[in-house]
Design a protein around this motif. Structure first.
Motif, PDB file in Angstrom:
ATOM      1  N   THR A 133     -58.819 -14.541  -7.498  1.00 36.26           N
ATOM      2  CA  THR A 133     -57.870 -13.836  -6.851  1.00 36.26           C
ATOM      3  C   THR A 133     -57.716 -12.396  -7.168  1.00 36.26           C
ATOM      4  O   THR A 133     -58.019 -11.878  -8.308  1.00 36.26           O
ATOM      5  CB  THR A 133     -56.583 -14.688  -6.883  1.00 36.26           C
ATOM      6  N   ASP A 134     -56.921 -11.864  -6.404  1.00 36.26           N
ATOM      7  CA  ASP A 134     -56.693 -10.318  -6.767  1.00 36.26           C
ATOM      8  C   ASP A 134     -55.240 -10.082  -7.367  1.00 36.26           C
ATOM      9  O   ASP A 134     -54.841  -9.183  -7.514  1.00 36.26           O
ATOM     10  CB  ASP A 134     -56.420  -9.611  -5.315  1.00 36.26           C
ATOM     11  N   ASN A 136     -52.210 -11.374  -6.300  1.00 36.52           N
ATOM     12  CA  ASN A 136     -51.371 -11.649  -5.233  1.00 36.52           C
ATOM     13  C   ASN A 136     -51.538 -12.848  -4.415  1.00 36.52           C
ATOM     14  O   ASN A 136     -50.883 -12.933  -3.390  1.00 36.52           O
ATOM     15  CB  ASN A 136     -51.336 -10.273  -4.192  1.00 36.52           C
ATOM     16  N   GLY A 137     -52.356 -13.723  -5.025  1.00 39.96           N
ATOM     17  CA  GLY A 137     -52.594 -15.045  -4.092  1.00 39.96           C
ATOM     18  C   GLY A 137     -53.629 -15.074  -3.200  1.00 39.96           C
ATOM     19  O   GLY A 137     -53.812 -15.982  -2.552  1.00 39.96           O
ATOM     20  N   ASN A 138     -54.254 -13.847  -3.094  1.00 37.45           N
ATOM     21  CA  ASN A 138     -55.583 -13.531  -2.026  1.00 37.45           C
ATOM     22  C   ASN A 138     -56.788 -13.917  -2.884  1.00 37.45           C
ATOM     23  O   ASN A 138     -57.046 -13.576  -3.854  1.00 37.45           O
ATOM     24  CB  ASN A 138     -55.432 -12.382  -1.720  1.00 37.45           C
ATOM     25  N   VAL A 139     -57.532 -14.895  -2.186  1.00 37.72           N
ATOM     26  CA  VAL A 139     -58.932 -15.089  -2.783  1.00 37.72           C
ATOM     27  C   VAL A 139     -59.873 -13.889  -2.569  1.00 37.72           C
ATOM     28  O   VAL A 139     -59.929 -13.523  -1.215  1.00 37.72           O
ATOM     29  CB  VAL A 139     -59.413 -16.428  -2.279  1.00 37.72           C
ATOM     30  N   GLU A 140     -60.696 -13.604  -3.511  1.00 34.89           N
ATOM     31  CA  GLU A 140     -61.742 -12.514  -3.372  1.00 34.89           C
ATOM     32  C   GLU A 140     -62.937 -13.114  -3.462  1.00 34.89           C
ATOM     33  O   GLU A 140     -63.989 -12.715  -2.685  1.00 34.89           O
ATOM     34  CB  GLU A 140     -61.396 -11.512  -4.553  1.00 34.89           C
ATOM     35  N   LYS A 156     -64.176 -13.389   4.425  1.00 34.39           N
ATOM     36  CA  LYS A 156     -63.072 -12.801   5.188  1.00 34.39           C
ATOM     37  C   LYS A 156     -62.123 -13.869   5.106  1.00 34.39           C
ATOM     38  O   LYS A 156     -60.801 -13.877   5.126  1.00 34.39           O
ATOM     39  CB  LYS A 156     -63.379 -12.288   6.500  1.00 34.39           C
ATOM     40  N   MET A 157     -62.510 -15.205   5.302  1.00 35.17           N
ATOM     41  CA  MET A 157     -61.571 -16.377   5.458  1.00 35.17           C
ATOM     42  C   MET A 157     -62.182 -17.380   4.577  1.00 35.17           C
ATOM     43  O   MET A 157     -63.330 -17.805   4.585  1.00 35.17           O
ATOM     44  CB  MET A 157     -61.528 -16.733   6.732  1.00 35.17           C
ATOM     45  N   TYR A 158     -61.278 -18.183   3.663  1.00 38.00           N
ATOM     46  CA  TYR A 158     -61.709 -19.582   2.975  1.00 38.00           C
ATOM     47  C   TYR A 158     -61.004 -20.434   3.561  1.00 38.00           C
ATOM     48  O   TYR A 158     -59.994 -20.729   3.657  1.00 38.00           O
ATOM     49  CB  TYR A 158     -61.396 -19.033   1.499  1.00 38.00           C
ATOM     50  N   CYS A 168     -57.665 -24.375  -3.312  1.00 40.18           N
ATOM     51  CA  CYS A 168     -56.375 -24.009  -3.639  1.00 40.18           C
ATOM     52  C   CYS A 168     -55.835 -24.223  -4.895  1.00 40.18           C
ATOM     53  O   CYS A 168     -55.289 -23.172  -5.320  1.00 40.18           O
ATOM     54  CB  CYS A 168     -55.466 -24.868  -2.592  1.00 40.18           C
TER      55      CYS A 168
END
Length: 181
Positions: A133-134, A136-140, A156-158, A168
């Protein structure tokens, strides 16, 4: 005898980003099949990764092969990809049959057909082992392992269709574990 030492090890390795797609679907049960098929049919590049050797989750590998009815005994009340699959599996039973038994091999073939025809890319025997993740809770990236080694996927979407919410959890999302009750 085996003894757990509780040591902590720092491990670092460069991992190839093997795939970049619009949508990554982690898990190939009924929900994963529907998610991957729907996204691919809408024109997205899709990769679906399943840790086992076939689609279907508990309906195939788990040997709980049955459909609830898709009608209220008069009218169809459930639609979408689930209904499309049901119309091609256990055809000898009316759609209104309550808890229709399913031939597991027939269901596997239907899942293979529907995902393959959608254009989604399929990886079996591919197990998710981490998410990056970055902060901030966003998966990279999502990290997988298979017979070909360890690799990452950027999307772009998981979509987490693991059944246990593993993506999760790896990404640091809040979750609860049940107890004996």
């Amino acid at each position: 005898p085996f003894a757990f030492k509780g040591e902590i090890m720092i491990y670092s390795k460069e991992i190839e980003v093997k795939y970049e797609v619009d949508v990554l679907v982690a898990g190939g049960g009924a929900a994963g099949v529907a998610a991957a098929t729907s996204a691919a049919r809408s024109g997205k590049s899709v990769l679906i990764c399943e840790s086992g050797g076939c689609f279907g989750g508990v309906g195939t590998s788990g040997l709980v092969p049955s459909f609830a009815n898709f009608t209220d005994n008069d009218d169809i009340i459930v639609g979408g990809i689930g209904l499309e699959i049901r119309k091609n599996v256990s055809k000898e039973y009316p759609l209104s049959t309550y808890w229709t038994p399913i031939n597991v091999e027939e269901l596997k073939r239907e899942y293979d057909r529907i995902v393959s025809e959608s254009g989604a890319r399929i990886l079996f025997f591919t197990t998710m082992c981490d998410a990056v993740t970055d902060g901030n809770g966003n998966v990279e990236y999502v990290v997988f392992t298979s017979k070909t080694g360890v690799f990452a996927v950027k999307a772009k979407m998981y979509i987490d269709c693991t059944g246990d919410g593993e993506l999760c959890a790896f990404a640091g999302a809040d979750f609860e574990c049940g107890d004996e009750n």
